[in-house]
Enzyme design. Structure first.
Site, mmCIF file in Angstrom:
data_model
loop_
_atom_site.group_PDB
_atom_site.id
_atom_site.type_symbol
_atom_site.label_atom_id
_atom_site.label_comp_id
_atom_site.label_asym_id
_atom_site.label_seq_id
_atom_site.Cartn_x
_atom_site.Cartn_y
_atom_site.Cartn_z
ATOM 1 N N ASN A 178 22.948 1.001 32.817
ATOM 2 C CA ASN A 178 23.920 0.377 33.702
ATOM 3 C C ASN A 178 25.161 1.260 33.830
ATOM 4 O O ASN A 178 25.379 2.174 33.026
ATOM 5 C CB ASN A 178 24.329 -0.996 33.166
ATOM 6 C CG ASN A 178 23.327 -2.082 33.484
ATOM 7 O OD1 ASN A 178 22.668 -2.047 34.520
ATOM 8 N ND2 ASN A 178 23.200 -3.041 32.582
ATOM 9 N N CYS A 198 15.211 -1.945 36.634
ATOM 10 C CA CYS A 198 15.938 -1.900 37.901
ATOM 11 C C CYS A 198 14.931 -1.572 38.996
ATOM 12 O O CYS A 198 14.336 -0.490 38.994
ATOM 13 C CB CYS A 198 17.041 -0.840 37.836
ATOM 14 S SG CYS A 198 17.924 -0.596 39.391
ATOM 15 N N GLY A 199 14.726 -2.500 39.921
ATOM 16 C CA GLY A 199 13.720 -2.321 40.960
ATOM 17 C C GLY A 199 14.041 -1.202 41.935
ATOM 18 O O GLY A 199 13.191 -0.347 42.239
ATOM 19 N N CYS A 226 19.883 -5.249 45.198
ATOM 20 C CA CYS A 226 19.309 -5.297 43.854
ATOM 21 C C CYS A 226 17.820 -5.572 44.001
ATOM 22 O O CYS A 226 17.429 -6.611 44.554
ATOM 23 C CB CYS A 226 19.977 -6.386 43.020
ATOM 24 S SG CYS A 226 19.231 -6.640 41.389
ATOM 25 N N GLY A 227 17.002 -4.650 43.531
ATOM 26 C CA GLY A 227 15.557 -4.779 43.706
ATOM 27 C C GLY A 227 14.941 -5.919 42.926
ATOM 28 O O GLY A 227 14.150 -6.704 43.464
ATOM 29 N N ASN A 265 21.894 -11.748 35.895
ATOM 30 C CA ASN A 265 22.232 -11.363 37.259
ATOM 31 C C ASN A 265 22.245 -12.623 38.121
ATOM 32 O O ASN A 265 21.382 -13.494 37.961
ATOM 33 C CB ASN A 265 21.216 -10.359 37.796
ATOM 34 C CG ASN A 265 21.119 -9.122 36.918
ATOM 35 O OD1 ASN A 265 22.004 -8.293 36.902
ATOM 36 N ND2 ASN A 265 20.024 -9.005 36.172
ATOM 37 N N GLU A 310 25.605 -8.147 39.670
ATOM 38 C CA GLU A 310 24.802 -7.524 38.624
ATOM 39 C C GLU A 310 25.576 -7.376 37.321
ATOM 40 O O GLU A 310 26.691 -6.849 37.304
ATOM 41 C CB GLU A 310 24.316 -6.141 39.068
ATOM 42 C CG GLU A 310 23.227 -6.179 40.126
ATOM 43 C CD GLU A 310 22.498 -4.857 40.237
ATOM 44 O OE1 GLU A 310 22.032 -4.341 39.194
ATOM 45 O OE2 GLU A 310 22.397 -4.331 41.359
#
Length: 261
Positions: free
Chosen positions: A65, A74-75, A198-199, A170, A188
């Site tokens: 992060n 994380c997508g 955001c994925g 999130n 996030e």
């Protein structure tokens, strides 16, 4: 010491990418990671991603992060590292790589990068929201309108509330835009602010809308501030499987960062 980095963005979710196959980057240096992600004094990013060797997969993804701490999946970062691996010549059109939540398949085509996410079976529902884990934990609430929300304030209020304060969560607010199309805004943890996209949040939002019976579709369009993401899945007897997150992931620039010892 001079560090070579690459900047990528996926629907506005931006990342510092580093080729760490030589294991020269100190993963315990949280101050350095935070400095690199700083938008005023560093490169600027929502997170930092290391691409590393793995004997069983094409490569391994290590995600941090913006606060400097290693984090959950994380997508959009996963889609970005696939594009990065393609740029480095590690892969061509398909890949299987390892992330913190396990192996992921992915493919690249003219439409962007398609990333297979983990299956989801555990969804916890209350009267006004659901929580689920799509590689990262997410709170999802449906609202009639989300454009005027102060996401930093409202997201932080939930993220730091007693049920989630210790681990963090999130926060996503979702509104319907058209049939099988939803707008989503995400706060996030680790960034501690709203991100343009955001994925894992888009994935959580799509599954949550199906779970909450806001749609019967298994192909859902998500409109984020940074662009459009597509989420598809197969649902059967409480299990969301064959989950795919699709969208653009683009190289922005390459540069050098001087590390002061």
């Amino acid at each position: 010491m001079t560090l070579t980095f690459y900047k990528y963005q996926a629907t506005g979710n931006d990342f510092v990418m580093i080729d760490n196959r030589s294991q020269t980057f100190d993963k315990n240096n949280t101050k350095l990671v935070a400095a690199l992600c700083d938008r005023r004094f560093g490169i600027g990013a929502d997170g930092l991603i290391l691409l590393e060797n793995n004997s069983d997969y094409d490569f391994e993804m290590v995600y941090f992060n913006a606060d400097g701490n290693q984090s959950s999946m994380c997508g959009n970062g996963g889609r970005s590292i696939v594009a990065f691996a393609k740029q480095l010549g590690i892969i061509e059109k398909t890949t299987t790589f390892l992330a913190i939540d396990g192996p992921h398949e992915a493919r690249l085509d003219t439409a962007g990068v398609h990333l297979k996410m983990q299956s989801v079976s555990k969804i916890y529902s209350t009267s006004d929201h659901v929580t689920l884990d799509t590689g990262s934990p997410h709170y999802v609430a449906f609202k009639s309108e989300i454009d005027a929300l102060d996401m930093k304030q409202e997201g932080a209020q939930i993220r730091y509330s007693s049920p989630f304060k210790q681990e963090g969560i999130n926060v996503n607010f979702v509104a319907e835009r058209a049939k099988n199309t939803f707008a989503v805004r995400t706060y996030e943890r680790g960034v501690e602010d709203e991100t343009l996209s955001c994925g894992t949040g888009a994935t959580a939002a799509a599954i949550a809308m199906h779970f909450m019976k806001k749609t019967n579709a298994e192909h859902i369009t998500l409109k984020t501030k940074g662009g459009t993401l597509l989420v598809s899945f197969q649902y059967s007897e409480g299990l969301y499987s064959n989950v795919w997150l699709s969208g653009a992931a683009n190289f922005v620039f390459q540069g050098s960062y001087h590390i002061n010892n």
